[in-house]
Design a protein around this motif. Structure first.
Motif, PDB file in Angstrom:
ATOM      1  N   ILE A  40       0.849  -1.183   0.000  1.00  0.00           N
ATOM      2  CA  ILE A  40       0.000   0.000   0.000  1.00  0.00           C
ATOM      3  C   ILE A  40       0.891   1.242   0.000  1.00  0.00           C
ATOM      4  CG2 ILE A  40      -1.653   1.334   1.344  1.00  0.00           C
ATOM      5  CD1 ILE A  40      -2.899  -1.262   2.245  1.00  0.00           C
ATOM      6  N   LEU A  41       0.560   2.192  -0.869  1.00  0.00           N
ATOM      7  CA  LEU A  41       1.325   3.437  -0.946  1.00  0.00           C
ATOM      8  C   LEU A  41       0.747   4.414   0.071  1.00  0.00           C
ATOM      9  CD1 LEU A  41       1.591   3.808  -4.808  1.00  0.00           C
ATOM     10  CD2 LEU A  41       3.221   2.796  -3.232  1.00  0.00           C
ATOM     11  N   VAL A  42       1.492   4.651   1.128  1.00  0.00           N
ATOM     12  CA  VAL A  42       1.039   5.532   2.200  1.00  0.00           C
ATOM     13  C   VAL A  42       1.210   6.991   1.769  1.00  0.00           C
ATOM     14  CG1 VAL A  42       1.509   3.864   4.018  1.00  0.00           C
ATOM     15  CG2 VAL A  42       3.297   5.430   3.323  1.00  0.00           C
ATOM     16  N   ALA A  43       0.550   7.881   2.463  1.00  0.00           N
ATOM     17  CA  ALA A  43       0.577   9.296   2.099  1.00  0.00           C
ATOM     18  C   ALA A  43       1.970   9.905   2.249  1.00  0.00           C
ATOM     19  CB  ALA A  43      -0.431  10.064   2.951  1.00  0.00           C
ATOM     20  N   LYS A  44       2.779   9.378   3.139  1.00  0.00           N
ATOM     21  CA  LYS A  44       4.120   9.922   3.376  1.00  0.00           C
ATOM     22  C   LYS A  44       5.161   9.431   2.376  1.00  0.00           C
ATOM     23  CE  LYS A  44       3.314  12.372   7.040  1.00  0.00           C
ATOM     24  NZ  LYS A  44       3.546  13.802   7.081  1.00  0.00           N
ATOM     25  N   ASP A  45       4.777   8.542   1.486  1.00  0.00           N
ATOM     26  CA  ASP A  45       5.704   8.029   0.474  1.00  0.00           C
ATOM     27  C   ASP A  45       5.741   9.016  -0.692  1.00  0.00           C
ATOM     28  OD1 ASP A  45       7.354   6.593  -1.148  1.00  0.00           O
ATOM     29  OD2 ASP A  45       6.047   4.848  -1.331  1.00  0.00           O
TER      30      ASP A  45
END
Length: 82
Positions: free
Chosen positions: A22-27
């Motif tokens: 899952i691509l988190v917002a902080k990535d």
């Protein structure tokens, strides 16, 4: 009689197309790229495939190899359908 309502959330998290993380917002180094689909004679037919790559994969230098693999798998699926 009670009417049941379905709760629908508008946010659907993106996943890396290669690692399925899952691509988190902080990535902030993750990317999403659209690749056009072409006909046999090389003309764009209005369709495209969307790929998302996580920052971890890009930092390791594996994004080129991952993108090539993903495009090959899409091409092989299209050849089987014909």
């Amino acid at each position: 009689m009670q009417k049941q309502s379905n709760i629908h959330e508008g946010y659907v998290p993106r996943k890396c197309s290669f690692t399925k993380q899952i691509l988190v917002a902080k990535d902030h180094s993750s990317i999403q790229i659209s690749i056009a689909t072409l006909e046999k004679n090389g003309i764009y037919n209005g369709k495209y495939e969307v790929f998302a790559l996580c920052g971890k994969l890009r930092k390791q230098g594996g994004s080129d190899q991952a993108l090539n693999y993903l495009i090959e798998t899409i091409g092989s699926k299209e050849n089987k359908n014909q």
